[in-house]
Write a protein that holds these residues in place. Structure first.
Motif, PDB file in Angstrom:
ATOM      1  N   SER A 111       0.967   4.189  -2.920  1.00  0.00           N
ATOM      2  CA  SER A 111       0.872   5.625  -2.616  1.00  0.00           C
ATOM      3  C   SER A 111       2.091   6.369  -3.139  1.00  0.00           C
ATOM      4  O   SER A 111       1.975   7.463  -3.694  1.00  0.00           O
ATOM      5  N   ARG A 125       1.639   6.718  -6.823  1.00  0.00           N
ATOM      6  CA  ARG A 125       0.574   7.680  -7.109  1.00  0.00           C
ATOM      7  C   ARG A 125       1.082   9.115  -6.921  1.00  0.00           C
ATOM      8  O   ARG A 125       0.720  10.014  -7.667  1.00  0.00           O
ATOM      9  N   CYS A 126       1.948   9.320  -5.938  1.00  0.00           N
ATOM     10  CA  CYS A 126       2.510  10.654  -5.670  1.00  0.00           C
ATOM     11  C   CYS A 126       3.757  10.920  -6.512  1.00  0.00           C
ATOM     12  O   CYS A 126       4.439  11.931  -6.310  1.00  0.00           O
ATOM     13  N   ALA A 157       4.119  15.359  -1.418  1.00  0.00           N
ATOM     14  CA  ALA A 157       2.760  14.884  -1.700  1.00  0.00           C
ATOM     15  C   ALA A 157       2.440  13.658  -0.840  1.00  0.00           C
ATOM     16  O   ALA A 157       1.317  13.510  -0.348  1.00  0.00           O
ATOM     17  N   LEU A 158       3.422  12.804  -0.634  1.00  0.00           N
ATOM     18  CA  LEU A 158       3.233  11.611   0.174  1.00  0.00           C
ATOM     19  C   LEU A 158       2.980  11.982   1.642  1.00  0.00           C
ATOM     20  O   LEU A 158       2.156  11.357   2.316  1.00  0.00           O
ATOM     21  N   GLU A 159       3.667  13.015   2.124  1.00  0.00           N
ATOM     22  CA  GLU A 159       3.442  13.491   3.491  1.00  0.00           C
ATOM     23  C   GLU A 159       1.985  13.915   3.671  1.00  0.00           C
ATOM     24  O   GLU A 159       1.359  13.587   4.682  1.00  0.00           O
ATOM     25  N   ARG A 160       1.465  14.634   2.678  1.00  0.00           N
ATOM     26  CA  ARG A 160       0.071  15.086   2.763  1.00  0.00           C
ATOM     27  C   ARG A 160      -0.899  13.902   2.670  1.00  0.00           C
ATOM     28  O   ARG A 160      -1.858  13.819   3.426  1.00  0.00           O
ATOM     29  N   GLU A 161      -0.624  12.974   1.739  1.00  0.00           N
ATOM     30  CA  GLU A 161      -1.541  11.856   1.532  1.00  0.00           C
ATOM     31  C   GLU A 161      -1.603  10.915   2.733  1.00  0.00           C
ATOM     32  O   GLU A 161      -2.679  10.476   3.140  1.00  0.00           O
ATOM     33  N   LEU A 162      -0.453  10.590   3.295  1.00  0.00           N
ATOM     34  CA  LEU A 162      -0.410   9.615   4.389  1.00  0.00           C
ATOM     35  C   LEU A 162      -0.363  10.256   5.772  1.00  0.00           C
ATOM     36  O   LEU A 162      -0.419   9.554   6.778  1.00  0.00           O
ATOM     37  N   ASN A 163      -0.220  11.587   5.797  1.00  0.00           N
ATOM     38  CA  ASN A 163      -0.144  12.333   7.053  1.00  0.00           C
ATOM     39  C   ASN A 163       0.983  11.797   7.943  1.00  0.00           C
ATOM     40  O   ASN A 163       0.790  11.542   9.138  1.00  0.00           O
ATOM     41  N   GLN A 201       0.835  -1.202   0.000  1.00  0.00           N
ATOM     42  CA  GLN A 201       0.000   0.000   0.000  1.00  0.00           C
ATOM     43  C   GLN A 201       0.874   1.258   0.000  1.00  0.00           C
ATOM     44  O   GLN A 201       0.568   2.231  -0.685  1.00  0.00           O
TER      45      GLN A 201
END
Length: 131
Positions: free
Chosen positions: A53, A56-57, A63-69, A49
């Motif tokens: 991600s 996708r980023c 972008a990954l920091e924002r998506e996965l917090n 997973q």
């Protein structure tokens, strides 16, 4: 549906596939088949997973920091875990060769005299090994 095991759960030897089945047309094929090579089959569901991600980023950690917090260090650690699981050693690339001024001059002289091609000279000046 379960994921195909790579090794026998009893003796840990490689598994041989002997039967294929199509649920659509109810066809069964018996024989000895090599399992498909899937390097990502070793990844845990969480690692898979994360990799989805990451793709996708487009590999952008912001972008990954924002998506996965998650923080950058946590993301970096997760990527390193994926790399290790796939058999790579994170951060262990050969450093480019350092050329002395004499080495550079010799390469340029060889290029000027036609001993090496322009592509070879560029590769050597970048410090890359012969291909």
């Amino acid at each position: 549906m379960y994921q195909q095991p790579e090794k026998c759960p009893v003796c840990s030897e490689p598994i041989t596939v002997t039967r294929l089945y199509c649920p659509h047309c109810d066809t069964t094929i018996d024989g000895h088949f090599s399992p498909a090579v899937n390097p990502f089959g070793r990844l845990s569901p969480e690692q898979l997973q994360f990799l989805v991600s990451f793709i996708r980023c487009e590999g952008r950690f912001t972008a990954l920091e924002r998506e996965l917090n998650l923080s950058y260090p946590t993301l970096r650690n997760r990527l390193n875990e994926v790399l290790k699981t796939l058999g790579f050693e994170p951060g262990r690339e050969d450093p480019p060769a350092r050329l002395t001024a004499e080495d550079r001059r010799r390469i340029l002289e060889d290029l000027d005299q036609g001993v090496i091609s322009l592509a070879e000279a560029q590769r050597m000046l970048r410090g890359k090994k012969e291909e």
